[in-house]
Enzyme design. Structure first.
Site, short mmCIF file in Angstrom:
data_model
loop_
_atom_site.label_atom_id
_atom_site.label_comp_id
_atom_site.label_asym_id
_atom_site.label_seq_id
_atom_site.Cartn_x
_atom_site.Cartn_y
_atom_site.Cartn_z
CB THR A 7 126.01 121.98 -21.09
OG1 THR A 7 126.96 122.83 -20.85
CG2 THR A 7 126.18 121.35 -22.47
CG ASP A 8 121.71 121.57 -17.01
OD1 ASP A 8 122.37 120.45 -17.05
OD2 ASP A 8 120.45 121.68 -17.37
NE ARG A 9 123.84 121.93 -9.73
CZ ARG A 9 124.39 121.51 -8.61
NH1 ARG A 9 126.01 121.90 -8.57
NH2 ARG A 9 124.25 120.82 -7.87
#
Lengths: 144, 144, 144, 144
Positions: free
Chosen positions: B14-16
């Site tokens: 996942t990313d921000r």
């Protein structure tokens, strides 16, 4: 004697917590090692071309504060110990704040074995790369 | 004839933005290819041991909806074209919903060249691995 | 008007083929976008703080030659199109050779939608960030 | 009481040494934690939806033997300690050999703080999620 490496946190390095994922720090440590070796007039590429590799044996990392997307980081890398069979490095990762001050985010260490690139079995770095070995070893004694 | 591969979205993926980062999809496509090749009684490991590699030439991916942490995904992989010099795959990535239905998140394709593992220069897959080549080629014709 | 981004290939970015894995190029493209946005006096961080995100819709990449560990790369990033709903970028990745010449390794493009950070639904970039929109739009017209 | 997680080494996870890069192990540990939490009828997603996050404080990993592309791995995850402020996990990563035996490749541990999802400041897990806290705590005592 230590290497200074500059890294800017990439978007892909963040996670859904909104911070740089912790698995990036070992990668940044490795970027630091790459720069450290270069201080001795050689490179990992050349070491591997000579038939020697340095797989990781032990890793430790201690996380103090999170790094955010676009943060400017400085990684400092030292060699803290070296024998014919093993080599140890220590690292700090600090954020470079807009005012130029630094804030420590993480520190850690890695220990690597010297192995033959083909057999993956231990090899003697002192015999295999005597010149590099001596050069690095002297610097540990002097600068540690 | 296509491979089905099951993947659960990892936290590190996942990313921000809170979703799986788009650079993971080419990696999931690759996991799909690994499973596809196995349908033919061989593996990428064996192909590379035979001295043939298949580096990517072209990649396209089309993102419809985001994948979230812990989502269960199914990747389907097809071979859509194959010559002695090149091979093409297509992929879909769908979320498996709690009720068992599927929602398409992404589709894409990759094109690879056959190259010699040592020289990285083009090689003829038909001559190099005639048995595998025939087996795969028949399946494209029949099942495409 | 384009951004220039310098990247050195990391050990962790290589794969067992001995070259930089293809999934790194979309990440390097993204690093390029980060630098491109900065040319306009803002940043992705600020855009996201303003409540707007730009998830990927389409990705294409074309691989010409492999990048190796420790290769110095330059990524050039352009904005090739922009509407109130979408934005497109193009990229080249070139190796900087020891003699200073450049060799193209990869080129590609990405297309992004503008969405609201909370709802993930499309939003109008022209209304949401009129100043940035105008600034970027003028540069496409002039420099494309 | 421990979680068992099955992972197959991905091509993208290998490096030019021909083995799985060491930075993947913390990611596999994390996949193990995801499965461990599920044993208690909840998930990281739900914990984060409740406003609690568990960023890493300390990581250690010890590498015994390399993992290769397509190797089948089993990750075992235990909770070894838990207070209202912190939680510790231990892991083993073993290769499942074709004959069904297992070979240990790596072991490690992680220590996490409980923090509030919005402020990133320490929070009391016992007060915040009393039911989950009790359930997990009992299992440490019984099964450790």
């Amino acid at each position: 004697m230590h290497a200074k490496t500059y890294v800017t946190v990439r978007y892909a390095e963040t996670d859904r917590m909104g911070v740089a994922h912790h698995a990036n720090y070992p990668i940044w440590f490795e970027v630091g090692r790459t720069d450290f070796i270069k201080l001795f007039g050689t490179s990992y590429s050349e070491m591997e071309a000579e038939g020697m590799m340095t797989p990781l044996r032990n890793l430790s990392a201690h996380y103090l504060l999170p790094a955010l997307y676009e943060d400017k980081l400085i990684i400092r890398t030292w060699c803290t110990n070296m024998t014919a069979a093993r080599i140890e490095f220590s690292y700090t990762v600090k954020r470079i704040n807009p005012d130029g001050t630094e804030t420590e985010l993480c520190y850690g260490s890695t220990e690597h074995g010297f192995v033959d690139a083909k057999t993956f079995r231990p090899c003697n770095a002192k015999k295999r790369m005597p010149e590099l070995y001596d050069k690095m070893n002297r610097n540990i004694k002097i600068f540690d």
